[in-house]
Design an enzyme around this catalytic site. Structure first.
Site, PDB file in Angstrom:
ATOM      1  N   GLU A 174      -4.275   7.276  -5.058  1.00 25.91           N
ATOM      2  CA  GLU A 174      -4.496   6.540  -6.411  1.00 25.91           C
ATOM      3  C   GLU A 174      -5.628   6.940  -6.859  1.00 25.91           C
ATOM      4  OE1 GLU A 174      -4.670   2.075  -5.255  1.00 25.91           O
ATOM      5  OE2 GLU A 174      -1.935   2.714  -5.157  1.00 25.91           O
ATOM      6  N   ARG A 176       1.055  -0.808   0.327  1.00 18.68           N
ATOM      7  CA  ARG A 176      -0.200  -0.035  -0.401  1.00 18.68           C
ATOM      8  C   ARG A 176       0.854   0.667   0.085  1.00 18.68           C
ATOM      9  NH1 ARG A 176      -3.011  -3.009  -1.656  1.00 18.68           N
ATOM     10  NH2 ARG A 176      -5.511  -3.491  -0.465  1.00 18.68           N
ATOM     11  N   HIS A 212      -1.191  -0.360  -9.363  1.00 21.90           N
ATOM     12  CA  HIS A 212      -1.921  -0.699  -8.400  1.00 21.90           C
ATOM     13  C   HIS A 212      -2.480  -2.103 -10.023  1.00 21.90           C
ATOM     14  CE1 HIS A 212      -3.536  -1.029  -4.500  1.00 21.90           C
ATOM     15  NE2 HIS A 212      -3.809  -2.581  -4.887  1.00 21.90           N
TER      16      HIS A 212
HETATM   17  C1  DGY Z   1      -5.126  -7.177  -2.664  1.00 19.43           C
HETATM   18  O1  DGY Z   1      -5.892  -7.319  -2.779  1.00 19.43           O
HETATM   19  O2  DGY Z   1      -5.210  -6.069  -2.301  1.00 19.43           O
HETATM   20  C2  DGY Z   1      -4.402  -6.495  -3.878  1.00 19.43           C
HETATM   21  O3  DGY Z   1      -3.933  -5.144  -3.522  1.00 19.43           O
HETATM   22  C3  DGY Z   1      -4.969  -5.594  -4.717  1.00 19.43           C
HETATM   23  O4  DGY Z   1      -4.750  -6.511  -5.667  1.00 19.43           O
END
Ligand code: DGY
Length: 326
Positions: free
Chosen positions: A267, A238, A286
């Protein structure tokens, strides 16, 4: 009467069908625009189930207004977009999609690591922009991956999947985690180290930990200064785990060599973000788990969690298990 569900984004048809068989389904199906927050708020007020994305912020105020909401099924393994404490206080179950995205996310992590190490996007632009005049011994030289040291921060299931790939590249595997992972140490030859040691020794520092109060800003000025000048930071977890302005400074001042980022504090990352001006930053939107097969499976898992909850069962991937003892 069938329970009602709101799906906040267009998802694979197979999962919509699963849900339609047992529920009244409404879906925000404009592919490129997230559901406006006012509409989301209105829907949350009345539905029994919310099927949402990591890009939807589901906050306390929203949940307080919910009259029938029993379950929030998040189409992601991470769930930092949901106020879990508020959900638990209201007795709302929250579910995620762990497991099924490990390999796809590890593939992407390794792709990003290699693309950054060997400057693939930069090299591709070089050709397309007509800059390639001749072969040259030091043209677009990068860092070696084979035999290098990888430091994995967050040795969960995705971390282990990355470590398996690293083993194939004969890498020295260091890791830092809340708890020791003896199985990974035995099977993958991974070595548990402190964060300081990992930063100081790794050629690749890979962030895979969950985003929590503890991991917020985990990598800032001090940590970047502990890294090698030739090292590469990879963030597929993240954005908030890295202080982006400190990262920019570290890259400009050549305190580290490059960064590969699949995630950002905000984002989509704003187009005028300073990090986007640097050639030694490889950026992605992402897409960690974005393989066709994985996204279909994730959407089915999220649908199945939703149905289990609405049928009075404990969903397989319940996050806030504390609500069961209330
Ligand atoms: C998640 O599932 O948390 C990822 O960041 C998305 O692919």
């Amino acid at each position: 009467m069938k329970p009602s569900i709101f799906i906040t984004r267009k998802i694979p048809e197979i999962a919509v069908q699963m849900l339609r068989e047992q529920c009244e389904v409404e879906m925000w199906d404009k592919e490129d625009i997230p559901v406006p927050v006012e509409i989301l708020r209105e829907k949350v007020k009345t539905v029994d189930g919310l099927y949402c994305m990591l890009s939807d912020s589901i906050n306390k105020e929203m949940m307080e207004e919910a009259q029938n909401l029993k379950v929030i099924s998040n189409l992601a393994v991470g769930y930092n977009n949901i106020d879990i404490q508020a959900a638990s206080e209201k007795g709302i179950m929250v579910t995620n999609t762990p497991g099924v995205l490990n390999e796809a996310t590890a593939d992407l992590t390794f792709s990003l690591l290699m693309a950054t190490a060997r400057r693939i996007p930069e090299a591709s632009d070089f050709v397309r922009n007509g800059e390639w005049k001749s072969w040259s011994p030091m043209l677009l030289t990068g860092q070696d991956v084979f035999g290098a040291t990888i430091g994995i921060i967050g040795m969960g299931r995705i971390g282990e999947a990355v470590a398996r790939r690293a083993k194939g590249f004969n890498m020295n595997i260091l890791y830092h985690n809340r708890s020791r992972k003896e199985q990974a140490e035995k099977e993958l030859g991974a070595t548990y180290v402190s964060l300081e040691e990992l930063l100081a020794k790794s050629d690749f520092v890979v962030l895979l930990a969950p985003f929590t109060e503890e991991t917020k800003n985990l990598i800032a000025k001090k940590e970047l200064e502990q890294m090698k000048e030739t090292s590469i930071l990879i963030n597929v977890a993240r954005g908030g785990m890295v202080n982006e302005s400190d990262l920019y400074d570290a890259l400009v001042q050549k305190k580290i060599w490059a960064a590969g980022l699949d995630v950002f504090e905000q984002e989509p990352v704003p187009l005028d973000h300073p990090l986007l001006t640097l050639p030694n930053v490889v950026v992605l939107p992402h897409i960690g788990s974005a393989s066709i097969k994985t996204r279909i499976t994730m959407s089915e898992v999220a649908a199945s969690n939703m149905l289990q909850a609405l049928n009075g069962q404990v969903p397989s991937d319940l996050v806030n298990t504390n609500i069961l003892t209330r």
